[in-house]
Enzyme design. Sequence first.
Site, PDB file in Angstrom:
ATOM      1  N   ALA A  72       0.863  -1.175   0.000  1.00 52.84           N
ATOM      2  CA  ALA A  72       0.000   0.000   0.000  1.00 52.84           C
ATOM      3  C   ALA A  72       0.903   1.230   0.000  1.00 52.84           C
ATOM      4  O   ALA A  72       2.060   1.162   0.438  1.00 52.84           O
ATOM      5  CB  ALA A  72      -0.880  -0.024   1.241  1.00 52.84           C
ATOM      6  N   GLY A  90       0.597  -4.914   1.074  1.00 53.29           N
ATOM      7  CA  GLY A  90      -0.622  -4.981   0.262  1.00 53.29           C
ATOM      8  C   GLY A  90      -0.392  -5.649  -1.089  1.00 53.29           C
ATOM      9  O   GLY A  90      -1.338  -6.167  -1.693  1.00 53.29           O
ATOM     10  N   GLU A 130      -0.580  -9.248  -0.498  1.00 51.29           N
ATOM     11  CA  GLU A 130      -2.002  -9.533  -0.213  1.00 51.29           C
ATOM     12  C   GLU A 130      -2.833  -9.610  -1.504  1.00 51.29           C
ATOM     13  O   GLU A 130      -3.799 -10.358  -1.578  1.00 51.29           O
ATOM     14  CB  GLU A 130      -2.558  -8.479   0.751  1.00 51.29           C
ATOM     15  CG  GLU A 130      -1.939  -8.611   2.138  1.00 51.29           C
ATOM     16  CD  GLU A 130      -2.294  -7.463   3.058  1.00 51.29           C
ATOM     17  OE1 GLU A 130      -1.812  -6.337   2.836  1.00 51.29           O
ATOM     18  OE2 GLU A 130      -3.072  -7.683   3.990  1.00 51.29           O
ATOM     19  N   GLU A 135       4.528  -5.007   7.472  1.00 50.54           N
ATOM     20  CA  GLU A 135       3.716  -3.955   8.106  1.00 50.54           C
ATOM     21  C   GLU A 135       4.106  -3.644   9.544  1.00 50.54           C
ATOM     22  O   GLU A 135       4.057  -2.490   9.962  1.00 50.54           O
ATOM     23  CB  GLU A 135       2.228  -4.331   8.056  1.00 50.54           C
ATOM     24  CG  GLU A 135       1.598  -4.236   6.674  1.00 50.54           C
ATOM     25  CD  GLU A 135       1.722  -5.515   5.844  1.00 50.54           C
ATOM     26  OE1 GLU A 135       2.496  -6.420   6.241  1.00 50.54           O
ATOM     27  OE2 GLU A 135       1.045  -5.618   4.819  1.00 50.54           O
TER      28      GLU A 135
END
Length: 277
Positions: free
Chosen positions: A76, A121, A124, A144
Amino acid sequence: MGENREEGFICMNNIKVEDRDHGIRVILIDRPKALNALNTETLLELQKVLKETAVSSEIRVVVLTGGGEKAFIAGADITEMMGKNLSQGISFAKVGQEVTRLLESLPQPTIAMVGGFALGGGAEMAIACDFIYASDSAVFGQPEVGLGVIPGFGGTARLSRFVGLPMAKDLIFSGRKIKSDEALRIGLVNEVVKRSELNDFVMKRAQQIASHSAGAVRACKRVMNEFEETHGIDYKLDMEAQEFGSLFGTKDQKEGMSAFMEKRKPNFEGVSLKESK
Ligand code: CAA
């Protein structure tokens, strides 16, 4: 959201979509300067394309990949996330989760073609696909906790399906990055090939799938996803989004993300009684 369309191509600000022969749709995240990091605009573009893809009977296989040489998706977008507060953190997780949920529930088989960094992300997104083919230069990880947050796009719920719960905890708690040989060994990726051969390899496998009855292949996916209880995932995703959001505004989240931007090591405070449950 800028968008150009011509026969077989969709070009948006951050993603490109190409419909190749045999009903193979390639969705490419194209922000190479930020290593294809997922900001809100990119997530919304992906959401739009995936919704269109879901209702197409012509598309038989979807390949998700990243533009440039270095990255699949490096996570992200930390620049965007840095200043978020609790409710903005939850909303951001929910947008990313909706994309991973759309990917996971597409009627067509989905392949993540990972040629470089697949972190946070990005990893993911890859594990929301049916399976992953990677290059020998690929690197995976859920870093993270080193930024003061947790995986927010479904990693806490889905990673264990690929590698089992203890290994998922090992990867998420340590935040360590692993190379493709280890990813293969632990079952995160299905196959590893040379970087220069990855595209041809994936297209051949996609063609093989596309050559079969699309109805039968879709039925396999429906049944196998049902048996893996993907429907029960909504509760897990909601809990993940709440926990992800609750870390926004903490000193450790501000410190972790500032440290990344300033290219230095974070200096975390540790957990306060309010944060620990
Ligand atoms: N967000 C925003 N920008 C990013 C980014 C990210 N996730 N990853 C890389 N970039 C940017 C860098 O800031 C850098 O920009 P500048 O050129 O403007 O400085 C550019 O991409 C190139 O990156 P590096 O110079 O860092 O390249 P490198 O080869 O030295 O390192 C890397 C590559 C190891 C992938 C490193 O970029 C990195 O660690 N990136 C962050 C990975 C990460 O922590 N991802 C998880 C994000 S949190 C998350 O995803 C939460 C969630 O689950 C929803």
